[in-house]
Structures are given as C-alpha cells and as structure tokens.
Design a protein around this motif. Sequence first.
Motif, PDB file in Angstrom:
ATOM      1  N   ILE A 319      43.026  59.325  32.075  1.00  0.00           N
ATOM      2  CA  ILE A 319      43.066  58.949  33.493  1.00  0.00           C
ATOM      3  C   ILE A 319      42.597  57.512  33.677  1.00  0.00           C
ATOM      4  O   ILE A 319      43.211  56.731  34.407  1.00  0.00           O
ATOM      5  CB  ILE A 319      42.194  59.908  34.335  1.00  0.00           C
ATOM      6  N   THR A 320      41.521  57.168  32.986  1.00  0.00           N
ATOM      7  CA  THR A 320      40.958  55.808  33.125  1.00  0.00           C
ATOM      8  C   THR A 320      41.939  54.753  32.640  1.00  0.00           C
ATOM      9  O   THR A 320      42.087  53.695  33.269  1.00  0.00           O
ATOM     10  CB  THR A 320      39.638  55.711  32.328  1.00  0.00           C
ATOM     11  N   ILE A 321      42.619  55.023  31.521  1.00  0.00           N
ATOM     12  CA  ILE A 321      43.616  54.066  31.013  1.00  0.00           C
ATOM     13  C   ILE A 321      44.751  53.896  32.017  1.00  0.00           C
ATOM     14  O   ILE A 321      45.176  52.773  32.317  1.00  0.00           O
ATOM     15  CB  ILE A 321      44.166  54.534  29.646  1.00  0.00           C
ATOM     16  N   ALA A 322      45.251  55.027  32.552  1.00  0.00           N
ATOM     17  CA  ALA A 322      46.350  54.966  33.523  1.00  0.00           C
ATOM     18  C   ALA A 322      45.944  54.184  34.767  1.00  0.00           C
ATOM     19  O   ALA A 322      46.697  53.330  35.259  1.00  0.00           O
ATOM     20  CB  ALA A 322      46.782  56.383  33.899  1.00  0.00           C
ATOM     21  N   VAL A 323      44.737  54.448  35.252  1.00  0.00           N
ATOM     22  CA  VAL A 323      44.261  53.763  36.462  1.00  0.00           C
ATOM     23  C   VAL A 323      44.041  52.275  36.193  1.00  0.00           C
ATOM     24  O   VAL A 323      44.303  51.430  37.056  1.00  0.00           O
ATOM     25  CB  VAL A 323      42.969  54.435  36.972  1.00  0.00           C
ATOM     26  N   SER A 324      43.566  51.930  34.991  1.00  0.00           N
ATOM     27  CA  SER A 324      43.351  50.510  34.664  1.00  0.00           C
ATOM     28  C   SER A 324      44.676  49.753  34.616  1.00  0.00           C
ATOM     29  O   SER A 324      44.745  48.578  35.007  1.00  0.00           O
ATOM     30  CB  SER A 324      42.616  50.371  33.334  1.00  0.00           C
TER      31      SER A 324
END
Length: 452
Positions: A319-324
């Motif tokens: 999720i964090t990678i996608a949001v970044s």
Amino acid sequence: MLNKKDFLKHASKLAFPIMIQNLIGTLVSIADTVMLGYVSQTAMSASSLANQYTFVLFCLYYGLATGTSVLCAQYWGKGDRKTIEKIIGLAERLSIIISLLFFAISFSIPETIMRLFTDSPDTILAGSEYLKVVSFSFLFMGFSQVFMSALRSVGKVVLPSVTYMVSLAVNIFCNATFIFGLLGMPKLGVVGVALGTVIARIVEVLICLIYSITSKEIRFRVKYLFSKSGVLLQDFLKISAPAVVNDVVWSLAASAFAAILGHIGDDMVAANAVAVMVVNIGAIACRGFANATTIIVSQALGNNQLETAKEYGKRMLHITIAVSLIGCAIILAIRPFMIAFYRDKLTETAISYLGSIMIMTTWRLVGEAINTCLICGCFRGGGDSKFGMVIDTVFMWLVAVPLMFLAAYVLKLPPIWVYFVMTLDEFEKMPVVFFHYKKEKWLKNITRDFMS
C-alpha cells in the motif's frame, strides 16, 4: 485475519489522522514559504535553514511520542488509566527538559547556529532574528506533541486533528498579519513568521489543557510531572531511546545535507525550500500509511498472531509503495505550476535548479516511503528499534554524508549533481533493510505485565 478490502479500510482509518496532521504541518510550511516569497529570497532561505535546527528538536519529540504511544496503548488495553497519566507526566517532564535546552541554545547563540548552514551574511542575520523569536515556541511545542500522541494511541483521534486545524488557522492569520503589517501591525517579515509560530503553539497547549481539565478519561496531572518514575522510566527509555537516537541521527544528517547545500549558494537553498514544500504534499499519504504500520503490526504481534503480523506488514508495504507512486505523480503534476508561480520571485538560476530538483525528489520519495514503512513501521512494531538506529547511523554518516561532501568539495561537481547524490541516500541502505525484513527476526511479541 482481515480480507484485503476490510484491511484497507482499517489501515485507512488509522492513517487518516496522521495524514491530517502531516497535511496541516505542510500547509503551515507552504504558508510560510509563499508569504516569505513576497518578502525576499533571503527571508525564505533564512527561514528554511533556521528550521533545520527546529527539525532536530522535532525528531526528539517524535522519539518521545513513540515511547508514549506504545506504553499508553498497552496500559489502555489493561484498563490502567492511572499509569497512562503517569506516562504522560513522565514524557512531559522529559519534553520540558529538552525544550529548555534547545531554547537556551537558540536564544543565546542564533548567529552561531546559522553559520553552520550558510556563510551568507544577509541570510545569517535574517535567520538569527527568526531563531531568537521562534525559540519561544519550543517551550510549548513539546507539551502538545506528547499529549496528542497519548490521545491517538488510545483511539482519541478527533481532538488532535481539530487542534492542528485551529493551529493552522491561527498560524496563517498571524503570519499574514505580522509579515504584511495588517490590522495596524508593523511589517516584521521573517520575524513575523516566527511570532506566528509561537502564538499557534500556545493555542495548541491551551486546547490540550482545556481538554485535560474537562476529560473524564485521560488527564495531564501536575503531580505526575514531578513524581518518581522508577521502572516506568526504564520501560519508557527502553522503547523510546533507540527511536530518539535514530531520528536524531537521521535529522542531523539531513541538517548536514542542508549545510552543504547552504554553502553551495542561496539559489540552491531557495530552490530546495520550494521543492521540499511540494514533496511534503506528495508524501502526506504515504507517510501516513507507513506510520500506521506500527500500530497494525504491533497489535497483531501483541495478540501473538505472528503470521498475521507478517502478512499485514507485507500488505502495508504494498500500500505504501502504491501511495508513494501516486505522490510522485502529484509532484510532477504540480511542477509546472510551481515553476510559473516562483518565476518572478526567484533568480533564473534558482528556477532552473527547482525544475530539476522536483524531478529528482520523486524517486527519493519512493525510497523514503519504503524505508519508513519497514524501519519505523514493521521493525518498531515488533520492538526492534535498535536496527533503525544502527542502520541510519552507519549509512547516513559513513556513506550518504561523506558522498555528498565528496561531490561538493572534493570533486566540486555542479550544484544540481550534488543534489542528485543526496537523493540516493534512501537507496544506499535499502538492500540491508530488506535483508533484515526477510530474516523476520523483528516478528516478536514483546508484551509483558508492566509494573507502575
């Protein structure tokens, strides 16, 4: 174990208050930068460099907040509210001591601090005036940071969000009033920004105290501010000390980066000040999800659900990678508008730097999001704060800072290439971070029956 759809809802609910706080902090920075842009480039550069000193203090507060959150959450689960109030008193005592130390230094020798970041006489003068006034905000900032972290750890997420919204409104109003001389006030320029910050911090503390007086659940009690802590202090330091050292080491390295950029020239400092402001907009969501990872992983581990914690950590990383990546898209979309807006406020050289810097910040944002999710989220959630402390100390001070120093002063590369070297810092340590993540030694249940 939650299915992926319900998990995303749960993660978003935890991340949202953190995102609100990050957004408000970013908006305050934007307001300062935009308003000072109308004053002068020197004023904007001075404020940006002076805040590197404040950033070190903020990292200390963040470490205290980490210890406060973990202990308060555990005792809230036990239903022991008395011990929660003792933890708040202990953390506030430490924050006051730290705040007084930083206040004494910045109020008495502001010129010395500014010389660490730049050799421009005009920037040193403006930055010193700013530091001397903003140092009074330190006396209030630590109190509100610790108290708000305690509230969030026990599920009280509304008041922190409301408090920071009120603080934002007060800050922007005071900035406009004191910078431009509205309502009959004198035009104070960069000093006006500092004064606005002080007033906003005072308002935050007043809201905390009013809530504490009227609350039937969690209160700040003066008697616990001076009471003996014993084992509780040991437990607090065991959790927070590595986090404090980690964040301070990281912030000092960031300050070293700023100092090197500052000695390259005011054009680079001004361009970086604008770029940082935009990066913070793109980073709001990914930092929120990365920080929410701590809560999610620690809750699962506290329930002795190691496989669930492992899966949740993996999901949060994705999720964090996608949001970044979404954040990177936002930065690139804003880029032409920011260049157009500042074209008549910055020099031609600074504008050329800004265009390149905003592109470079995108890959650094992705690297920061991944490392924050793993180091501050997964590892700290499992009680492994020491790894982050060691990895940042080694790679920031033995790799990243020396490489940037080499690029600037030995190889004497063009300023934009020096900045490029700086953007590689997150990726230099990433292989070791992933190796530690895959070993899974951070998957530990560290809960025990604490004694007050």
